[in-house]
Every structure is written in C-alpha cells, then in structure tokens.
Write an enzyme that holds these catalytic residues in place. Structure first.
Site, PDB file in Angstrom:
ATOM      1  CB  SER A 124      28.757  64.171  58.455  1.00 35.52           C
ATOM      2  OG  SER A 124      28.052  63.971  57.250  1.00 35.52           O
ATOM      3  CE  LYS A 135      30.224  50.745  34.256  1.00 31.85           C
ATOM      4  NZ  LYS A 135      29.662  49.983  35.380  1.00 31.85           N
TER       5      LYS A 135
END
Length: 347
Positions: free
Chosen positions: A153, A208
């Site tokens: 990765s 949010k």
C-alpha cells in the site's frame, strides 16, 4: 540485713505481665538517610535522561539526522545513503524521513540513495509527501529501492519515488502490493440499539458527522466518501503507471484490487524489477555511479523520550486504545494494509 551494694547500673524496671514485650529498637537514622539519597539519585537519573533526549531531538530537528557507517570503504569520500521507511507511515516518523531526504539532497558527497522499505503503508498525505520529495531528489541523484518484509500500500506508493530509471529490489519473502485506499470505520449502531445509546450530535452541516459509528451512513454520505476514496485511488494508480515503465493505467487497475503479491508474483506482474537483497541494490547503485570505492551510510535519528522509556510501538498502542472510540469519527484516508491489525490512532 544489709542493703545491697550499688553496682553503678540503673535498676531494671520490673516487667509488667499485662503490657507484653517491650517495643523493638528504632532503626539507626543513617538507614533512612541512605534511602532518601538513593531515591534522589533515581529521580536525578530520570530527569537527566529526559533532558538528554529533549536535547538530542532539539538539535536533530535543526541539523538533520546523524550518519552511521553501514558498509563499504569507511574512508571513501563518495557516499551511498540509506533512508529507511519502516512501520506505519505517519507523524512523527514522516518528518524524520523528510529530513533524511533533505540531508541526502544537500550533501554533495552523497551520490546515490537506497530507499529501504519495510512498511504496511500509512496515511495518504504522508505517503504522498515522501513520494513528492523523492521525485525532487531523483532529479539530482539515482534512487534504488530495497523492499524488506513488506512494502504494501503506502509502502509501495513511496517506492515509486525511484522513478522509471530506478530499480526496485524485493527479497524472496517480501510481500508487496495491496494497492488501494481504506478509511477505517466502526459500525456500532447495532450495539447502540441494544444498550439504548442514541446519537444526537449538534452539527452545522449534513455531512459533519458522516463517519459517526453509532448510526448507519446515509446514501448521500456514502456517495461523498466514495468520491473522496476514488480520487485518492485514481492518484495511486496514475503514480504507479507513471513510474513503472512496463505498466499502463489499465494494467495497474487490474492489479489494484487490494491483493497482496509475493515477490515472485510482483515481478511477474511488473510491480518490481529484481528479486534480491540490500547488498544487490547497493552493488547496482555503485555501478550506476561509477565509483570504485564508496562509503555506505545510514541516516539515524536520536530517540525521543517516549522511545527511551517505552518502545515506540508500545507507547502508540497504549494511546491508541485509549482514544479509539473518541477518534472513530475522525476521517483518515490511508494507503494501508488493513488486515495487519492495529492501525495507529484508529484501533
């Protein structure tokens, strides 16, 4: 009868059978003094250890990492510098790596750089910062990569800093690949229902608290995060396509499934160039620079106070578990191999 003659000793009081044995004698005062002095000595050692660590870290941030001789000719003027990227790619280790890259860039005696990678990946932003600095460095000095146990990765992402002219070596037992992006998220909504927890945050916008673990994600929230993930994913694919001369975009996309590849499979798929060890990568760089004698050095960093009193991993794990639930709503896009276990700051 005559009175007994005085012997010069005070008369002994007769023991009272109701009071028990007399109390033991008090220990000499000097034993307490020795204990106090020993305690002060230990406190002094701890304070001096902390001051020493802070002193070294302060000057390290100003002057860069230290050099440690690794191999080659110890008296050679020309150098090959080893920059190590190990563990999870995240602060404060990112800053150490960036300082090492800067040091190699500024040092005219450093003629080539070996990037030693042993990492499962890490944060997207940190991986790209390191890659970006390596791209600048390779314009001046050749870079080779030596993959150790794992370069997956984000560990593979930073390896792309070697560019099309660099050579990537992987040991026979190296695991690499795991190309993709992950944002770890906990779904505790079922548990919340069972124990009667209701999530009712006060927020200023619809998204949010999109990663709130105590409720299911809405369709619109998932669309937003899918877009964010896809942007990072596309960047990853393009960077590999740009830096692996035998792979194009479509070929990389077929490989970017999150799968781990062994060194043999990685070479067959064009993800690495050679199966070999660190000494093979150093020999390649020495041949590329054309110097008969070189001094191989490794950049090292002074241990911080946390590194000295606790191992870095132990200190991180303790803090991570304390903050896991509190930070579970904080989004962190990662180029990371998720099945390895604890993700710093997330699990």
């Amino acid at each position: 009868m005559t009175d007994p003659k005085p012997t010069g000793e005070a008369p002994r009081p007769e023991s009272d059978p109701h009071q028990g044995p007399p109390p033991p004698p008090k220990p000499p005062r000097r034993n307490w003094l020795a204990r106090i002095l020993l305690l002060l000595l230990l406190v002094s050692v701890l304070f001096n250890l902390g001051f020493y660590a802070m002193y070294q870290e302060f000057f390290a941030s100003s002057d860069g990492p230290s050099e440690q001789f690794e191999s080659g000719d110890q008296f050679a003027e020309q150098k090959i510098a080893i920059i190590s990227i190990s563990g999870t790619i995240m602060p404060p280790f990112t800053e150490r790596i960036l300082r090492a890259i800067e040091q190699a860039d500024k040092d005219d005696q450093v003629k080539a750089v070996l990037l030693e990678v042993d990492s499962p990946g890490g944060l997207v932003a940190d991986s790209h910062q390191i890659y970006h600095r390596l791209v600048e460095l390779r314009e001046k000095k050749p870079i080779a990569v030596s993959m150790k146990r794992m370069a997956a990765s984000g560990g593979y992402y930073v390896s792309m800093g070697a560019g099309t002219d660099g050579v990537i070596f992987a040991e026979p037992t190296t695991w690499t690949g795991s190309l993709g992006v992950i944002i770890p998220r906990f779904d505790l909504s079922g548990l919340a229902d069972k124990v009667g927890i209701v999530s009712d945050p006060l927020k200023t916008g619809e998204f949010k608290d999109a990663l709130n673990p105590f409720r299911n994600m809405t369709k619109r929230e998932r669309e937003v995060w899918d877009h964010i993930l896809d942007e990072s994913y596309q960047r990853f694919i393009n960077i590999i396509a740009d830096n692996r001369k035998d792979l194009d975009y479509d070929q990389v996309k077929k490989l970017a499934t999150g799968q781990i590849y062994t060194a043999t499979d990685a070479k067959a798929n064009g993800l690495i160039d050679e199966i070999g060890y660190q000494e093979d990568a150093i020999a390649y760089l020495q041949k590329k620079t054309g110097f008969e004698k070189v001094r191989v050095i490794r950049y090292t960093h002074p241990a911080s106070l946390a590194d000295i009193l606790l191992s870095t991993a132990e200190a991180g794990q303790v803090e991570n578990r304390k903050q896991a639930l509190l930070e579970s709503t904080v989004p962190r896009a990662m180029y990371y191999t998720s099945w390895l276990g604890d993700v710093p700051g997330l699990q």
